[in-house]
Design a protein around this motif. Sequence first.
Motif, short mmCIF file in Angstrom:
data_model
loop_
_atom_site.label_atom_id
_atom_site.label_comp_id
_atom_site.label_asym_id
_atom_site.label_seq_id
_atom_site.Cartn_x
_atom_site.Cartn_y
_atom_site.Cartn_z
N ILE A 89 0.22 -7.58 34.27
CA ILE A 89 0.06 -6.39 35.10
C ILE A 89 -1.31 -5.76 34.83
O ILE A 89 -2.07 -5.46 35.77
N ARG A 90 -1.62 -5.57 33.57
CA ARG A 90 -2.91 -4.97 33.22
C ARG A 90 -4.08 -5.87 33.63
O ARG A 90 -5.10 -5.39 34.14
N ALA A 91 -3.93 -7.16 33.40
CA ALA A 91 -5.02 -8.10 33.68
C ALA A 91 -5.34 -8.19 35.17
O ALA A 91 -6.45 -8.59 35.54
N ASN A 92 -4.38 -7.82 36.01
CA ASN A 92 -4.58 -7.92 37.45
C ASN A 92 -4.74 -6.55 38.13
O ASN A 92 -4.52 -6.43 39.33
N GLY A 93 -5.17 -5.56 37.33
CA GLY A 93 -5.53 -4.27 37.90
C GLY A 93 -4.40 -3.27 38.03
O GLY A 93 -4.60 -2.19 38.57
N GLY A 94 -3.21 -3.63 37.53
CA GLY A 94 -2.11 -2.68 37.56
C GLY A 94 -2.14 -1.76 36.36
O GLY A 94 -3.00 -1.87 35.48
N GLU A 95 -1.19 -0.85 36.32
CA GLU A 95 -1.11 0.13 35.23
C GLU A 95 0.29 0.11 34.63
O GLU A 95 1.28 0.19 35.37
N VAL A 96 0.38 -0.02 33.33
CA VAL A 96 1.67 0.07 32.64
C VAL A 96 1.88 1.52 32.25
O VAL A 96 1.11 2.09 31.47
N LEU A 97 2.93 2.13 32.78
CA LEU A 97 3.21 3.54 32.53
C LEU A 97 4.13 3.74 31.33
O LEU A 97 4.05 4.76 30.65
N MET A 98 5.00 2.75 31.09
CA MET A 98 5.96 2.86 29.99
C MET A 98 6.37 1.47 29.53
O MET A 98 6.55 0.58 30.35
N GLY A 99 6.49 1.31 28.21
CA GLY A 99 6.99 0.06 27.67
C GLY A 99 5.89 -0.93 27.34
O GLY A 99 4.69 -0.57 27.40
N PRO A 100 6.31 -2.14 26.97
CA PRO A 100 7.70 -2.63 26.93
C PRO A 100 8.53 -1.84 25.92
O PRO A 100 8.08 -1.60 24.80
N MET A 101 9.75 -1.49 26.34
CA MET A 101 10.63 -0.67 25.51
C MET A 101 12.02 -1.29 25.49
O MET A 101 12.63 -1.49 26.55
#
Length: 268
Positions: A89-101
């Motif tokens: 997700i991060r590598a393709n321009g997305g944003e991780v909002l929470m987790g991995p949890m």
Amino acid sequence: MAALPEGTPCWADAMFTDLEGAKAFYGDVLGWTFGESSSEFGNYTQAYSDGKAVAAVVPPMPGQEGEQPRSAWCLYLASPDAAATAERIRANGGEVLMGPMAVGDFGTMVIAKDPGGVPFGVWQAGVHEGFEKQGAPGAYTWSEVLTREPEKADAFFPAVFPYATKKMQSEQVDYKIFQLGGEPVLGRMKVGPGDLPPEAPSYVSVYFAVNDCDATAARITERGGQLYFGPMDSPFGRFAAVGDPQGAAFGIIDIAATAGDMPVLTDS
């Protein structure tokens, strides 16, 4: 039960400041019953249709109550490794909002956004494998990414999940379908000016099946919800875009009431 293929929609939940109001609304319009709230996991409360788990509702997390967070449905996509998916997700321009949890022994979750700001979830199953009922009244049946920036979604989702992409031949809508093993699992529709209020974010519309779209839409508005679009006939069923009294948008569809020819799909 075998693990779901990576990228398969596997669960949906929503946050509500008025949890009891949400339970009353969805119990009336979709026929859901509700289990006991799990205080260990923030009063997470599962919804059931015919005794089978179909979704969940949850109050705001501690510290969120004063922020008036927007109620919204969140679709979760299956992953064999939530941490690896978060990295993609991060590598393709997305944003991780929470987790991995990790959520007890139930599984591991990630909440993220695509590069166009569309929120979604990732779920690595533990003992909670996801929907116990689908494609029948009262249960999840389809979902689609409604986005103002379709080119970003088109590049992002097949890079993060093993999707093949097909384009629907249509002069009315810009619509693509993400497939796994040749089967459609997720739609993507371009949102144009006037399709959503300017303040409304791009989002994933989660569809629940109903026995009668028109009657359910009427009941939704009677209970203080909103009718945004439809009811409208389609080859997939008669459907409508609606919102609950707390502002969470979703779709309803009578999959038995089909009309018209199925659309032609071409390679994207």
